[in-house]
Design a protein around this motif. Sequence first.
Motif, PDB file in Angstrom:
ATOM      1  N   GLY A   1      28.997 -45.689  10.134  1.00 19.98           N
ATOM      2  CA  GLY A   1      28.284 -44.811   8.898  1.00 19.98           C
ATOM      3  C   GLY A   1      27.297 -46.226   7.863  1.00 19.98           C
TER       4      GLY A   1
ATOM      5  N   ALA B   1      25.397 -47.235   4.750  1.00 19.32           N
ATOM      6  CA  ALA B   1      25.139 -47.278   3.177  1.00 19.32           C
ATOM      7  C   ALA B   1      23.532 -47.460   2.737  1.00 19.32           C
ATOM      8  CB  ALA B   1      26.056 -48.069   2.497  1.00 19.32           C
TER       9      ALA B   1
ATOM     10  N   ASP C   1      26.385 -43.712  -0.176  1.00 19.44           N
ATOM     11  CA  ASP C   1      27.590 -44.255  -0.308  1.00 19.44           C
ATOM     12  C   ASP C   1      28.732 -44.231   0.077  1.00 19.44           C
ATOM     13  OD1 ASP C   1      28.161 -44.372  -3.227  1.00 19.44           O
ATOM     14  OD2 ASP C   1      27.825 -46.667  -3.195  1.00 19.44           O
TER      15      ASP C   1
ATOM     16  N   ARG D   1      32.368 -44.727   4.694  1.00 18.78           N
ATOM     17  CA  ARG D   1      31.328 -44.419   5.646  1.00 18.78           C
ATOM     18  C   ARG D   1      32.617 -44.532   7.125  1.00 18.78           C
ATOM     19  NH1 ARG D   1      28.108 -42.003   3.299  1.00 18.78           N
ATOM     20  NH2 ARG D   1      26.381 -42.456   4.550  1.00 18.78           N
TER      21      ARG D   1
END
Length: 231
Positions: A201, A203, A168, A171
């Motif tokens: 992106g 997580a 995470d 992102r």
Amino acid sequence: MKLIVATLAGLALSTMAAPAFAQSTGSAFNDMWGADYSAAPSNWTGSYIGIAAGYAGVSASQSLNVAPFDFAANSSHADSGAMIGGYVGYNYQVDSYVIGAEGTFTYLGQRLGGAIPADLDWQLGLAVRAGFVAQDNTLIYVRAAWALTDIRFANLGELAGTAYTVKDGYRSALQLGAGVDVKLDPNWILRIEGNYTFEGGDAEIIDYTSGMSVKLDPSLYDVRAGLAYQF
């Protein structure tokens, strides 16, 4: 989708109303300061810094997989609320066209529920802008940005004693937007803007002990008003 359409409709109405608003604000500043700002052509070239506030929302699909049992489930989650932030940038004007670059920072304070909740607090952005001067003191523009959204899984204490990995943090994703800047005088600029941040992106958290994995793919929207000072 309805929220995106409403945002675009609001920006369209703002664009149509901007020239009249610019004239009225110019007149108000003329009366206040005793100078005719509306008569002099505005110069959009220069650096600026501003603050912004508005409304933001996030939605995400969360996928849950449990490998030993070949189990998979998908769910949708959303949150929305007030946001606040700032921006700094530089414009360069050529005739009636303006190009520029801008950096933004925004506090979101959103939380998504699900199997493992996630917090989305901060978003950073680096944008390029292009627009045209509808009147001397009204700039209509579009923008494209590389956005970094801080996504953090919450309640990880529940996984204590298990072997897991977390992907995470910040992102990256594409962000597109449009807006209107109105010069209130040679230095102060009022802004109305809307943006949409696409899924980028994701997580992910993987619990090796149970074989469970959770993946989150958020998208965001915001509508904001800002006030900036041009140097």
